[in-house]
Design an enzyme around this catalytic site. Structure first.
Site, PDB file in Angstrom:
ATOM      1  N   SER A 243       0.826  -1.211   0.000  1.00  0.00           N
ATOM      2  CA  SER A 243       0.000   0.000   0.000  1.00  0.00           C
ATOM      3  C   SER A 243       0.859   1.260   0.000  1.00  0.00           C
ATOM      4  O   SER A 243       0.371   2.343  -0.320  1.00  0.00           O
ATOM      5  CB  SER A 243      -0.946   0.012   1.207  1.00  0.00           C
ATOM      6  OG  SER A 243      -0.213  -0.108   2.409  1.00  0.00           O
ATOM      7  N   TYR A 245       5.288   2.525  -0.648  1.00  0.00           N
ATOM      8  CA  TYR A 245       6.544   2.018  -1.193  1.00  0.00           C
ATOM      9  C   TYR A 245       7.757   2.421  -0.346  1.00  0.00           C
ATOM     10  O   TYR A 245       8.680   3.081  -0.811  1.00  0.00           O
ATOM     11  CB  TYR A 245       6.689   2.469  -2.645  1.00  0.00           C
ATOM     12  CG  TYR A 245       5.642   1.815  -3.518  1.00  0.00           C
ATOM     13  CD1 TYR A 245       5.789   0.512  -3.969  1.00  0.00           C
ATOM     14  CD2 TYR A 245       4.465   2.487  -3.841  1.00  0.00           C
ATOM     15  CE1 TYR A 245       4.823  -0.108  -4.733  1.00  0.00           C
ATOM     16  CE2 TYR A 245       3.476   1.880  -4.613  1.00  0.00           C
ATOM     17  CZ  TYR A 245       3.661   0.581  -5.051  1.00  0.00           C
ATOM     18  OH  TYR A 245       2.684  -0.029  -5.791  1.00  0.00           O
ATOM     19  N   HIS A 248       8.593  -2.858   3.981  1.00  0.00           N
ATOM     20  CA  HIS A 248       8.166  -3.212   5.331  1.00  0.00           C
ATOM     21  C   HIS A 248       7.717  -4.667   5.364  1.00  0.00           C
ATOM     22  O   HIS A 248       7.343  -5.252   4.343  1.00  0.00           O
ATOM     23  CB  HIS A 248       7.034  -2.296   5.814  1.00  0.00           C
ATOM     24  CG  HIS A 248       5.869  -2.230   4.880  1.00  0.00           C
ATOM     25  ND1 HIS A 248       5.882  -1.490   3.709  1.00  0.00           N
ATOM     26  CD2 HIS A 248       4.634  -2.804   4.940  1.00  0.00           C
ATOM     27  CE1 HIS A 248       4.720  -1.614   3.089  1.00  0.00           C
ATOM     28  NE2 HIS A 248       3.949  -2.414   3.809  1.00  0.00           N
TER      29      HIS A 248
END
Length: 314
Positions: A243, A245, A248
């Protein structure tokens, strides 16, 4: 975003329902909330509500009215809080609703939270270079300001569970705001890489294996020491497409099965990613850059139309 109080939240005016998910008992509403500037007009906002588990022993005393909220965190345009429903005798039970607010909300947020049809996209290396990489390069920095706030110790500092300060292979580990911080069955942590050069799964190289292994090691240690999570009690995965960039890793309890983001077609197990990277030849392009990746893409996603126009296999 200013301080949140119940009276502020109650001034929300509904424009339309973005999504009503009966499986996950959640609803996303588009409307307006007062601006933090009293001289400004109300700002477009999204309020998402998700029911937490009810205590069956108190079920008969619960009425459907939020009468108290407790702010969990505010970071840039995002806010999270817990809500209480007053029982018949006037006492407060455990928080029974999680509330998240995005204010002001952009058109991108509205598309993300709206009900939409999905398709499986096969993204070849050629499509990545032609369509996805330019999309990522143009991704507004404002969309990840909340991430930078965490890395810069502006917000959520007290929530950081572990931190490696290395600008190249460092990361921070902290609870995800989707977690209510109470139920171990829905334990949800997030590890965010410090390097802005690692934006997605495609950017991972063999040299990143030590960082990925340390994320797994430290999250396992923290979860064990802080919450008594046994070995093998965590699931580590990476989203593609993510969702946002800034690379993670999602870390959840293996008992947590109520999150759509763990579905095949979006979630890639961290252990599998490490294994593939260890098999890589260490050449100029990484193994994930050379692979065709198949994933679910909603028709409201900014990549959907460019992918269709480019002839992506659906």
């Amino acid at each position: 975003m200013g301080a949140f109080e119940l009276e502020h939240l109650k001034q929300f005016t509904l424009t339309r329902v973005l999504n009503d998910d009966t499986v996950f008992k959640s609803i996303s509403l588009l409307g307006k909330l007062p601006s933090s500037n009293p001289d400004s007009e109300p700002v477009q906002s999204i309020v998402s509500l998700q029911k937490t588990a009810f205590d069956p022993n108190n079920a008969s005393s619960i009425i459907p009215t939020i009468s108290k909220i407790q702010l969990t965190e505010v970071n840039d345009i995002y806010a999270w809080m817990l809500g209480w429903i007053r029982s018949a005798d006037g006492t407060y039970l455990d928080a029974d609703v999680k509330i998240s607010v995005i204010s002001p909300a952009t058109d991108v947020h509205i598309r993300k939270y709206s009900s939409q049809k999905h398709a499986m996209i096969s993204e070849t290396p050629k499509l990545y270079e032609k369509v996805t990489k330019p999309f990522i390069d143009a991704f507004p920095k404002s969309r990840t300001q909340w991430v930078q706030n965490i890395l810069d110790h502006i917000t959520e500092t007290e929530d950081i569970l572990f931190e490696d300060p290395s600008p190249i292979h460092g990361f921070v580990l902290l609870p995800d705001m989707k977690w209510d911080r109470k139920s171990l069955g829905s334990l949800y942590l997030l590890a965010i890489a410090r390097s802005a050069l690692i934006r997605s799964l495609r950017d991972l190289r063999k040299e990143h294996v030590p960082m990925l292994e340390r994320i797994r090691q430290e999250a396992t240690r923290v979860a064990s020491e802080k919450w008594g999570v046994p070995k093998g009690g965590l699931r580590f995965y990476i989203h593609y497409q993510p969702s946002y960039y800034q690379f993670h890793v999602h870390i959840v309890s293996v008992e947590y099965s109520g999150f759509q983001g763990m579905s095949v077609g979006q979630a890639h197990l961290l252990e599998d990613a490490i294994s593939l990277l260890e098999l890589d030849d260490g050449g100029p392009t990484g193994i994930f850059e050379r692979m065709t990746l198949t994933y679910i893409l909603g028709e409201q996603h900014g990549l959907y139309t460019p992918m269709v126009d480019a002839g992506a296999e659906i």
